[in-house]
Design an enzyme around this catalytic site. Structure first.
Site, mmCIF file in Angstrom:
data_model
loop_
_atom_site.group_PDB
_atom_site.id
_atom_site.type_symbol
_atom_site.label_atom_id
_atom_site.label_comp_id
_atom_site.label_asym_id
_atom_site.label_seq_id
_atom_site.Cartn_x
_atom_site.Cartn_y
_atom_site.Cartn_z
ATOM 1 N N THR A 231 -5.553 8.525 -7.307
ATOM 2 C CA THR A 231 -4.241 9.140 -7.111
ATOM 3 C C THR A 231 -3.721 9.518 -8.474
ATOM 4 O O THR A 231 -3.904 8.749 -9.425
ATOM 5 C CB THR A 231 -3.269 8.107 -6.498
ATOM 6 O OG1 THR A 231 -3.725 7.738 -5.204
ATOM 7 C CG2 THR A 231 -1.852 8.661 -6.399
ATOM 8 N N ARG A 259 -3.821 8.143 9.035
ATOM 9 C CA ARG A 259 -3.652 7.117 8.007
ATOM 10 C C ARG A 259 -2.804 7.659 6.845
ATOM 11 O O ARG A 259 -3.044 8.737 6.322
ATOM 12 C CB ARG A 259 -5.029 6.677 7.488
ATOM 13 C CG ARG A 259 -4.990 5.565 6.438
ATOM 14 C CD ARG A 259 -5.135 6.099 5.021
ATOM 15 N NE ARG A 259 -5.363 5.013 4.064
ATOM 16 C CZ ARG A 259 -5.296 5.167 2.740
ATOM 17 N NH1 ARG A 259 -5.031 6.342 2.225
ATOM 18 N NH2 ARG A 259 -5.504 4.157 1.951
ATOM 19 N N VAL A 260 -1.810 6.877 6.468
ATOM 20 C CA VAL A 260 -1.011 7.183 5.278
ATOM 21 C C VAL A 260 -1.244 6.035 4.310
ATOM 22 O O VAL A 260 -1.165 4.866 4.702
ATOM 23 C CB VAL A 260 0.490 7.310 5.638
ATOM 24 C CG1 VAL A 260 1.344 7.451 4.388
ATOM 25 C CG2 VAL A 260 0.712 8.506 6.565
ATOM 26 N N GLY A 261 -1.553 6.354 3.058
ATOM 27 C CA GLY A 261 -1.816 5.300 2.074
ATOM 28 C C GLY A 261 -0.547 4.814 1.403
ATOM 29 O O GLY A 261 0.569 5.072 1.860
ATOM 30 N N ASP A 262 -0.729 4.124 0.290
ATOM 31 C CA ASP A 262 0.410 3.558 -0.451
ATOM 32 C C ASP A 262 1.163 4.627 -1.248
ATOM 33 O O ASP A 262 2.346 4.449 -1.548
ATOM 34 C CB ASP A 262 -0.104 2.503 -1.432
ATOM 35 C CG ASP A 262 -1.056 3.109 -2.462
ATOM 36 O OD1 ASP A 262 -1.961 3.865 -2.061
ATOM 37 O OD2 ASP A 262 -0.868 2.847 -3.670
ATOM 38 N N GLY A 283 -5.755 3.138 -6.148
ATOM 39 C CA GLY A 283 -6.772 2.218 -5.636
ATOM 40 C C GLY A 283 -6.632 2.023 -4.136
ATOM 41 O O GLY A 283 -6.185 2.935 -3.429
ATOM 42 N N ASP A 284 -7.016 0.866 -3.675
ATOM 43 C CA ASP A 284 -7.041 0.562 -2.245
ATOM 44 C C ASP A 284 -5.611 0.450 -1.686
ATOM 45 O O ASP A 284 -5.007 -0.615 -1.647
ATOM 46 C CB ASP A 284 -7.812 -0.746 -2.032
ATOM 47 C CG ASP A 284 -7.975 -1.081 -0.563
ATOM 48 O OD1 ASP A 284 -7.305 -0.451 0.291
ATOM 49 O OD2 ASP A 284 -8.770 -1.992 -0.255
ATOM 50 N N GLY A 285 -5.120 1.609 -1.237
ATOM 51 C CA GLY A 285 -3.729 1.687 -0.814
ATOM 52 C C GLY A 285 -3.419 0.898 0.428
ATOM 53 O O GLY A 285 -2.272 0.478 0.641
HETATM 54 N N1 ASP Z 1 -4.099 4.703 -3.312
HETATM 55 C C1 ASP Z 1 -4.617 5.872 -2.672
HETATM 56 C C2 ASP Z 1 -4.748 5.630 -1.216
HETATM 57 O O1 ASP Z 1 -5.123 4.552 -0.807
HETATM 58 C C3 ASP Z 1 -5.919 6.340 -3.204
HETATM 59 C C4 ASP Z 1 -6.259 5.911 -4.597
HETATM 60 O O2 ASP Z 1 -5.423 5.898 -5.477
HETATM 61 O O3 ASP Z 1 -7.401 5.572 -4.865
HETATM 62 O O4 ASP Z 1 -4.510 6.541 -0.459
#
Ligand code: ASP
Length: 372
Positions: A231, A259-262, A283-285
């Site tokens: 991101t 799906r909506v991430g962080d 990262g892993d949102g």
């Molecule tokens: N955080 C973002 C998401 O999970 C993607 C990322 O930054 O790697 O959508």
């Protein structure tokens, strides 16, 4: 007068932005209120703050774009919008903007948000479809509605109403990523406790009725890496000491549609607090949004912690529960002190420029590694 992208930001001869005039007035109002508060730092309302643009990863063209706008309009919000927009145009790492991270149906959808420190106002879009300018639509949500976030096809309708063009976000590359995934029996896959076995077969899926799903094991998404999942998160401080933050991403590869991430979630993907600082994450949102780590880091800074320690503490909280977690958090205070923490990625670069620097600089942080 000249125009960036679509009509997202229009500069007149004096270099001020026309279509965000209401924001400027809002700021003057907020400024007046701030002056009456005893704890306000006088420097914040003077035109003498050290300017700063900082963002996740080595997206240096985005930093440059944000910085150049900061020099023209002296608006942290403009810098964040144009900086993130640069990555949307460049399709940074294939994980920002159109043509990346196709979902289970092959469609690319976008998440973005922008937050204004002085007003504490936020605009965000999640699961935005068929419109490329996600960060600008997020800013339009902030400027032209009293809502915070719009999602899905309804966010698209709003964007079209606001004059953004509709376009196909699928490219040959994203089509190929999708085809390869279908060819590999839809692996990797975000479903669980469904039939057929999502670790072996494509859907459609049905829930496994006999399984006790009251409490399923908490797991992070193991196959997230810097190659498939980034991101742009950006923070800017302008010469008036106004802080703004924002994010833009196309989310997770092969996500379940909807799906909506962080990234568009206030406090998760980004958070700024006027007079304190800001933080952005990547990262892993799916895991990060459960901890609102950007908010956490900024709160720690507001109680006196340095950005570096605040980022480490906020990431440690996530790792404690999810040792497989991979991601990074970047934090900065109003004095331009910066710090970052990351886990389970090889190294985390961030890029910045301040009024003290003659060019954009990149720092790479060593990450912790944990697993269970
Ligand atoms: N955080 C973002 C998401 O999970 C993607 C990322 O930054 O790697 O959508």
């Amino acid at each position: 007068m000249f125009v960036f992208g679509r009509n997202s930001i229009i500069f007149n001869q004096t270099g001020s932005t026309d279509i965000y005039a209401s924001n400027r007035n809002q700021f003057k109002f907020q400024d007046a209120i701030s002056k009456t508060k005893s704890n306000v730092n006088k420097a914040q309302v003077e035109d003498s703050f050290q300017e700063l643009v900082i963002n996740t990863w080595s997206f240096s063209n985005a930093t440059k774009a944000g910085w150049n706008v900061l020099q023209k309009t002296h608006s942290a919000l403009d810098a964040v919008e144009i900086g993130c927009m640069q990555c949307e145009i460049e399709q940074c790492d294939g994980t920002v903007g159109y043509g990346g991270s196709p979902d289970e149906t092959g469609e690319t959808t976008l998440d973005a948000m922008i937050m204004d420190g002085p007003t504490h106002d936020v605009g965000a879009v999640g699961d935005l479809r068929r419109v490329k300018q996600a960060i600008s639509v997020a800013r339009a949500v902030m400027t032209h509605t009293t809502h915070t976030m719009l999602v899905g096809d309804a966010a698209t309708s709003f964007a079209l109403e606001m004059g953004f063009p509709e376009s196909n976000l699928t490219t040959m590359k994203s089509r190929q990523i999708y085809e390869n995934w279908r060819g590999a029996n839809c692996q990797p896959n975000f479903h669980r406790n469904v039939t057929p076995d999502p670790k072996k077969f494509c859907g459609p899926y049905k829930p496994i009725p006999s399984r006790n799903t009251d409490r399923v094991e908490a797991t992070a998404n193991k196959y997230i890496s810097k190659d498939n999942h980034d991101t742009i998160g950006m923070i800017a401080i302008d010469s008036k000491g106004r802080i703004a933050g924002g994010t833009s991403t196309n989310g997770a590869n092969h996500k379940v549609p909807g799906r909506v991430g962080d990234s568009p979630i206030t406090g998760a993907g980004a958070y700024v607090e006027q007079g304190v600082g800001g933080a952005v994450s990547t990262g892993d949102g799916d895991v990060m949004m459960r901890f609102v780590p950007s908010f956490h880091a900024v709160m720690l800074m507001s109680s006196g912690m340095k950005p570096d320690a605040a980022a480490k503490t906020a990431v440690a909280k996530i790792i404690n529960k999810y040792p497989q977690f991979s991601g990074a958090l970047l934090a900065v205070d109003m004095n331009g002190n910066m710090g970052a923490a990351c886990n389970n990625i090889d190294g985390f670069p961030y890029t910045y420029r301040t009024s003290k620097d003659s060019e954009v600089k990149t720092v790479t942080v060593k990450c912790s590694h944990s697993n269970s």
